[in-house]
Motif scaffolding. Structure first.
Motif, PDB file in Angstrom:
ATOM      1  N   LEU A  93      -8.553   4.673  10.683  1.00 35.31           N
ATOM      2  CA  LEU A  93      -8.961   5.688  11.003  1.00 35.31           C
ATOM      3  C   LEU A  93      -7.755   6.239  10.704  1.00 35.31           C
ATOM      4  CD1 LEU A  93     -10.462   5.782  13.908  1.00 35.31           C
ATOM      5  CD2 LEU A  93     -11.691   6.829  12.009  1.00 35.31           C
ATOM      6  N   LEU A  94      -6.279   5.869  11.240  1.00 34.85           N
ATOM      7  CA  LEU A  94      -5.581   6.929  10.884  1.00 34.85           C
ATOM      8  C   LEU A  94      -4.897   6.977   9.865  1.00 34.85           C
ATOM      9  CD1 LEU A  94      -3.153   5.258  14.051  1.00 34.85           C
ATOM     10  CD2 LEU A  94      -3.611   7.237  14.045  1.00 34.85           C
ATOM     11  N   LEU A  95      -5.211   5.468   8.810  1.00 35.77           N
ATOM     12  CA  LEU A  95      -4.800   5.568   6.773  1.00 35.77           C
ATOM     13  C   LEU A  95      -5.547   6.955   6.749  1.00 35.77           C
ATOM     14  CD1 LEU A  95      -5.210   2.099   6.543  1.00 35.77           C
ATOM     15  CD2 LEU A  95      -3.132   3.570   5.956  1.00 35.77           C
ATOM     16  N   GLU A  96      -6.783   7.545   7.105  1.00 33.76           N
ATOM     17  CA  GLU A  96      -7.471   8.326   6.447  1.00 33.76           C
ATOM     18  C   GLU A  96      -7.072   9.382   7.156  1.00 33.76           C
ATOM     19  OE1 GLU A  96     -12.292   9.902   8.026  1.00 33.76           O
ATOM     20  OE2 GLU A  96     -12.033   7.550   7.303  1.00 33.76           O
ATOM     21  N   PHE A  97      -6.497   9.779   8.246  1.00 34.40           N
ATOM     22  CA  PHE A  97      -6.338  10.958   9.178  1.00 34.40           C
ATOM     23  C   PHE A  97      -4.943  11.055   8.287  1.00 34.40           C
ATOM     24  CE2 PHE A  97      -7.748  10.380  13.301  1.00 34.40           C
ATOM     25  CZ  PHE A  97      -9.267  10.701  12.386  1.00 34.40           C
ATOM     26  N   PHE A  98      -4.041  10.251   7.838  1.00 34.90           N
ATOM     27  CA  PHE A  98      -2.271  10.264   7.775  1.00 34.90           C
ATOM     28  C   PHE A  98      -2.818   9.496   6.290  1.00 34.90           C
ATOM     29  CE2 PHE A  98      -2.259  11.300  12.253  1.00 34.90           C
ATOM     30  CZ  PHE A  98      -1.866  12.109  12.166  1.00 34.90           C
ATOM     31  N   PRO A  99      -2.755  10.019   5.189  1.00 34.13           N
ATOM     32  CA  PRO A  99      -2.994   9.178   3.828  1.00 34.13           C
ATOM     33  C   PRO A  99      -1.817   9.022   3.064  1.00 34.13           C
ATOM     34  CG  PRO A  99      -4.317  11.286   3.048  1.00 34.13           C
ATOM     35  CD  PRO A  99      -3.696  11.028   4.835  1.00 34.13           C
ATOM     36  N   GLN A 100      -0.755  10.287   3.518  1.00 34.84           N
ATOM     37  CA  GLN A 100       1.020  10.291   2.825  1.00 34.84           C
ATOM     38  C   GLN A 100       1.606   9.363   3.218  1.00 34.84           C
ATOM     39  OE1 GLN A 100       0.853  11.637  -0.245  1.00 34.84           O
ATOM     40  NE2 GLN A 100      -1.164  12.443  -0.356  1.00 34.84           N
ATOM     41  N   SER A 101       1.817   9.340   5.455  1.00 31.12           N
ATOM     42  CA  SER A 101       2.815   9.161   5.591  1.00 31.12           C
ATOM     43  C   SER A 101       2.671   8.093   6.730  1.00 31.12           C
ATOM     44  CB  SER A 101       3.475   9.985   6.882  1.00 31.12           C
ATOM     45  OG  SER A 101       1.779  10.572   7.991  1.00 31.12           O
ATOM     46  N   TYR A 102       1.032   7.471   6.825  1.00 36.92           N
ATOM     47  CA  TYR A 102       0.762   6.229   7.427  1.00 36.92           C
ATOM     48  C   TYR A 102       1.086   4.872   6.754  1.00 36.92           C
ATOM     49  CZ  TYR A 102      -1.014   3.499  11.418  1.00 36.92           C
ATOM     50  OH  TYR A 102      -1.245   2.690  12.642  1.00 36.92           O
TER      51      TYR A 102
END
Length: 121
Positions: A93-102
């Motif tokens: 989910l975090l990769l989906e929410f923050f694709p540029q920074s995660y």
């Protein structure tokens, strides 16, 4: 040793919750809120899931303190199993929410719970 694990774990968990502020929730959010931010400061600079890290070591520490080797193993296994399922789900989910920074954040931080590797999430 058990007391140190308990106090240290509880302290790290509490610090994580305070640092994350409104970005912390006990229930994983499936949808990104407009105000949701990726917390990367404080304890999150080193640990990717410090509240989970703290709870894991707290739970193991309770049984170390009680000198209960069977429950040390049982608590470690139960906590590990829970977080080994939860962390990869949350990471996706975090990769989906923050694709540029995660992805970069994930590369420079650790989970800190033995044998949990969410790099394939």
């Amino acid at each position: 040793c058990g007391f140190i694990l308990m106090v240290g774990g509880l302290g790290i968990r509490s610090l994580a919750m305070i640092t994350a502020g409104s970005n912390f929730a006990h229930i994983i959010e499936d949808d990104k809120r407009p105000e949701h931010q990726l917390v990367q400061h404080g304890i999150y600079r080193v640990l990717r899931h410090p509240a989970y890290f703290g709870f894991f070591w707290f739970s193991v520490g309770t049984q170390v303190l009680l000198l209960n080797p069977i429950c040390v193993a049982a608590y470690a296994w139960a906590s590990w199993k829970f977080f080994n399922e939860r962390i990869p789900f949350e990471e996706a989910l975090l990769l989906e929410f923050f694709p540029q920074s995660y992805p970069a954040y994930r590369r420079r931080t650790v989970i800190g719970i033995p044998f949990i590797d969410a790099s394939g999430a």
